[in-house]
Design an enzyme around this catalytic site. Structure first.
Site, mmCIF file in Angstrom:
data_model
loop_
_atom_site.group_PDB
_atom_site.id
_atom_site.type_symbol
_atom_site.label_atom_id
_atom_site.label_comp_id
_atom_site.label_asym_id
_atom_site.label_seq_id
_atom_site.Cartn_x
_atom_site.Cartn_y
_atom_site.Cartn_z
ATOM 1 N N LYS A 29 47.867 63.820 39.351
ATOM 2 C CA LYS A 29 49.217 63.730 39.910
ATOM 3 C C LYS A 29 50.143 63.133 38.866
ATOM 4 O O LYS A 29 49.987 61.985 38.466
ATOM 5 C CB LYS A 29 49.231 62.860 41.173
ATOM 6 C CG LYS A 29 50.650 62.577 41.663
ATOM 7 C CD LYS A 29 50.711 61.707 42.900
ATOM 8 C CE LYS A 29 52.106 61.084 43.016
ATOM 9 N NZ LYS A 29 52.289 60.331 44.258
ATOM 10 N N GLY B 293 57.947 54.895 49.450
ATOM 11 C CA GLY B 293 57.751 53.645 50.182
ATOM 12 C C GLY B 293 58.859 53.285 51.150
ATOM 13 O O GLY B 293 58.834 52.212 51.737
#
Lengths: 263, 68
Positions: free
Chosen positions: A101, A162
């Site tokens: 990733k 987040g």
């Protein structure tokens, strides 16, 4: 029915990908990830603490690569060079495993991706044989360029990493989805189960999340909720939703045969 | 003459000769799943025993940790 997620030629039963950060301890990490049913788990690469915790178990003992597809990430990298170095180390760490990733951040406050650096890193990594799943902004043109470079999945943000703000721009995601030939996985911003379901109902191939599970009051239960939400959203997309009819009601019960009416 | 190495950003002194394998032992990370970069280049695990470290080498020793 075979409805598996295909990434770089490998099929996965779960369309939920999870991060491994922000948990209280390894036991909570393990239980929440097991409840989520995720098969692909992302991990960060960091300097080892020298002289500390010598006898403690490591993350990869808790989440063994024999059982999970470990997806090393470049979280915290702000340049293409640092991201590439990090993933070269990750490939060595994971015995040649090349699925990674890529994320190159542009700003410490928003954690928004730096897309020019992301594109540069993607080019280098693809040339070096990495299979790159790439965190990106929800810009359809950039997503197409990343696909053109050879990334095996594009992973636009739903909202800030987040933040738990959910999907802020479903329209951009829809444009990306309509054009992409590689899997589109929403990465970042999911807050709760309905956000994950919406992503899947839009036609996303998968959802990647960390904080939504790790920072729930009960992370294990939220892991299960996310599993169900991703499955429900996927099923709804495959089923094909009814047509939306704004301001036009349509009774579900028969309109004749009501009592008290003259025959 | 001592070997001055920069390991994970901190200067450390060792007695030569020292291989990467020797360093792994001195750092107490033997048996752990780590990866090592020396002066910007990956050192493959299969070469730890033969790669000898030189004064001034910069090393990064990393592990997988929780993250998203």
């Amino acid at each position: 029915m075979d409805d598996r997620l295909l990434i770089a030629g490998k099929a996965y039963g779960s369309r939920l990908l999870v991060g491994t950060g922000k948990y209280r301890d390894f036991e909570e990490t393990r239980l929440a990830i097991e409840a989520s049913g995720a098969e692909i788990v992302t991990v960060a690469i960091r300097r080892v603490n020298i002289g500390q915790n010598a006898g403690e178990p490591s993350l990869l003992e808790v989440l063994p690569p024999s059982r999970f597809t470990i997806l090393p990430n470049t979280a915290g990298c702000y340049t293409a060079e640092d991201a590439v170095r990090t993933l070269r180390l990750a490939r060595e760490l994971l015995d040649g495993h090349s699925l990674v990733k890529l994320e190159v951040l542009g700003d410490a406050e928003t954690l928004f991706p730096n897309m020019p650096e992301t594109l540069a890193a993607a080019r280098t990594l693809v040339a070096e044989g990495f299979q790159v799943m790439v965190y990106c902004s929800d810009d359809p043109i950039l997503a197409r360029q990343l696909e053109g470079i050879g990334c095996v999945a594009v992973m636009p943000l739903a909202s800030l990493i987040g933040s738990g703000m959910g999907i802020l721009n479903p329209w951009n995601l829809q444009i990306i989805l309509d054009r992409a030939k590689v899997p589109v996985i929403v990465d970042a911003g999911i807050g709760t189960a309905s956000d994950a379901a919406v992503a899947m109902e839009l036609g996303c191939d998968g959802v990647l999340m960390n904080t939504a599970i790790a920072k729930a009051r009960d992370p294990v239960r939220m892991g299960r909720a996310m599993k169900l939400a991703v499955e429900a959203g996927r099923e709804a997309w495959l089923a094909g939703r009814m047509e939306k009819k704004p301001y036009r009601a349509s009774a579900s019960s028969p309109t004749d045969g009501l009592i008290g009416k003259t025959a | 003459m001592e070997l001055l190495l920069r390991v994970n950003g901190a200067e450390r002194r060792f007695a030569p000769p020292l291989t990467v394998e020797g360093l792994v032992g001195k750092l107490g990370v033997e048996g752990k799943r780590v990866a090592i970069e020396r002066n910007g280049e990956i050192v493959p695990r299969s070469r730890y025993a033969e790669v000898e470290l030189a004064d001034g080498d910069r090393l990064e020793v990393v592990v997988a940790v929780g993250g998203g």
